[in-house]
Design an enzyme around this catalytic site. Sequence first.
Site, short mmCIF file in Angstrom:
data_model
loop_
_atom_site.label_atom_id
_atom_site.label_comp_id
_atom_site.label_asym_id
_atom_site.label_seq_id
_atom_site.Cartn_x
_atom_site.Cartn_y
_atom_site.Cartn_z
CB THR A 154 45.34 -52.55 -117.52
OG1 THR A 154 45.58 -51.37 -116.91
CG2 THR A 154 45.16 -51.84 -119.11
CE LYS A 180 44.10 -48.33 -117.36
NZ LYS A 180 45.28 -48.61 -116.76
CB THR A 191 46.34 -39.31 -113.12
OG1 THR A 191 46.66 -40.68 -112.75
CG2 THR A 191 45.04 -39.03 -113.12
CD GLU A 277 49.39 -52.12 -110.83
OE1 GLU A 277 49.02 -52.19 -112.15
OE2 GLU A 277 50.46 -51.94 -110.62
CG ASN A 403 53.28 -53.44 -111.18
OD1 ASN A 403 53.18 -52.98 -112.04
ND2 ASN A 403 52.69 -53.39 -109.99
#
Length: 408
Positions: A154, A180, A191, A277, A403
């Site tokens: 993603t 992922k 996780t 991220e 986010n």
Amino acid sequence: MKTIEGGITAAKGFLANGIACGIKKRKKDMALVLSQKDCSFAGAFTTNLVKAAPVLWDQALVKDSASVRGIVINSGNANACTGNQGLEDASAMATLAAKAFGQEVQANQVFVCSTGVIGVPLPMEILGKGIDLCAKNLGGSREAGSLAAEAICTTDTFSKEIAVEVELDGTMVHIGGMAKGSGMIHPNMATMLSFITTDAVIEKEVLQKLLGTTVIDSYNMISVDGDTSTNDTVLVLANGMSQCGTLTPDSSCWDAFKQAFEYVHTYLAKAIVRDGEGAGKFIEVHVGGASDKKTAQILARSVVGSNLVKTAFFGSDANWGRILCAMGYSGAAFDPACVTLSFSSVKGSLEVVSQGQPIVFDEHKAKEILLEKEVQVEVSVGDGPGAGTAWGCDLSYEYVRINGDYRS
């Protein structure tokens, strides 16, 4: 044991593929994994009370199914918080995949995983066509495994794959995997999404117990942002096609297999953190001298999970007080007066606290060490033989950007 080229298709008899079916714009979003023979299997799942429909489907399979054959995975839509429709869609995905696989595969032999946006129903017409298209080009090549690894991503910036081979009493056994994960990483029992295949001969109950102990030292010891996902899943499939002897804890080669198995999971767990991220730094925290292993792990996890610690690393600031603070609220017992703490990287090592006493240190040297992409924190609490290691990353402006507009 040695690392080899490959991923989910490295073990004998496993096929895979990944395609773009239209859930996401211009990116791969559908992956299939199929074993040519029935597999024993194991699973570990999110402890979040809010569990996505695929997690509930997979948990039922782990509990009730005698064998499995494959996995269907979509990215771009988590099928989480989607009510009864979500449960029906997860079941339909398994049915569609089983039909596409052929070979007398049943729906209750197919794991289902989804990842992406929460609260949006799956586009089942698109998914159905995608499953059929993906199944037509299943292959056992290195490239086929890589396509699957790419399709499950993603916000990941790179695919996460690993493969090893280990000789067990003269037979070469392979373990391959893909994962992922980049955000919403703060697991407890699993996780994000991680898939492992092996051609070892091992029974379901033994494999489940091995996975249960392995996640404690791998996936449970990472943190990106303090959030536990609704979809966290780890699945292991073993088809026995190496024809090695049946593996049990009493086997002469058990330790060799266990080491290789743990290596694969730990590698993937650390890869997820490296791809956090917006992350710019990979942080390893080792706590030694604790009363026991569990205490050390609690302390280490608390440090990598602290947002104040993460932001200090983002700024390359040797703010060791935040580390001690995070240890203090972890719930684990230790004596602050016995703590010794140091930072290190390829630029060197610097002790900043000794036996609870602050040390006057060179700020320029500290900055040089902390500016590196990989930084280690070594902590000794002086209570006993317990040791534990956790992995995390810094917290950046980019994390907020990613986010802040995830749905759009």
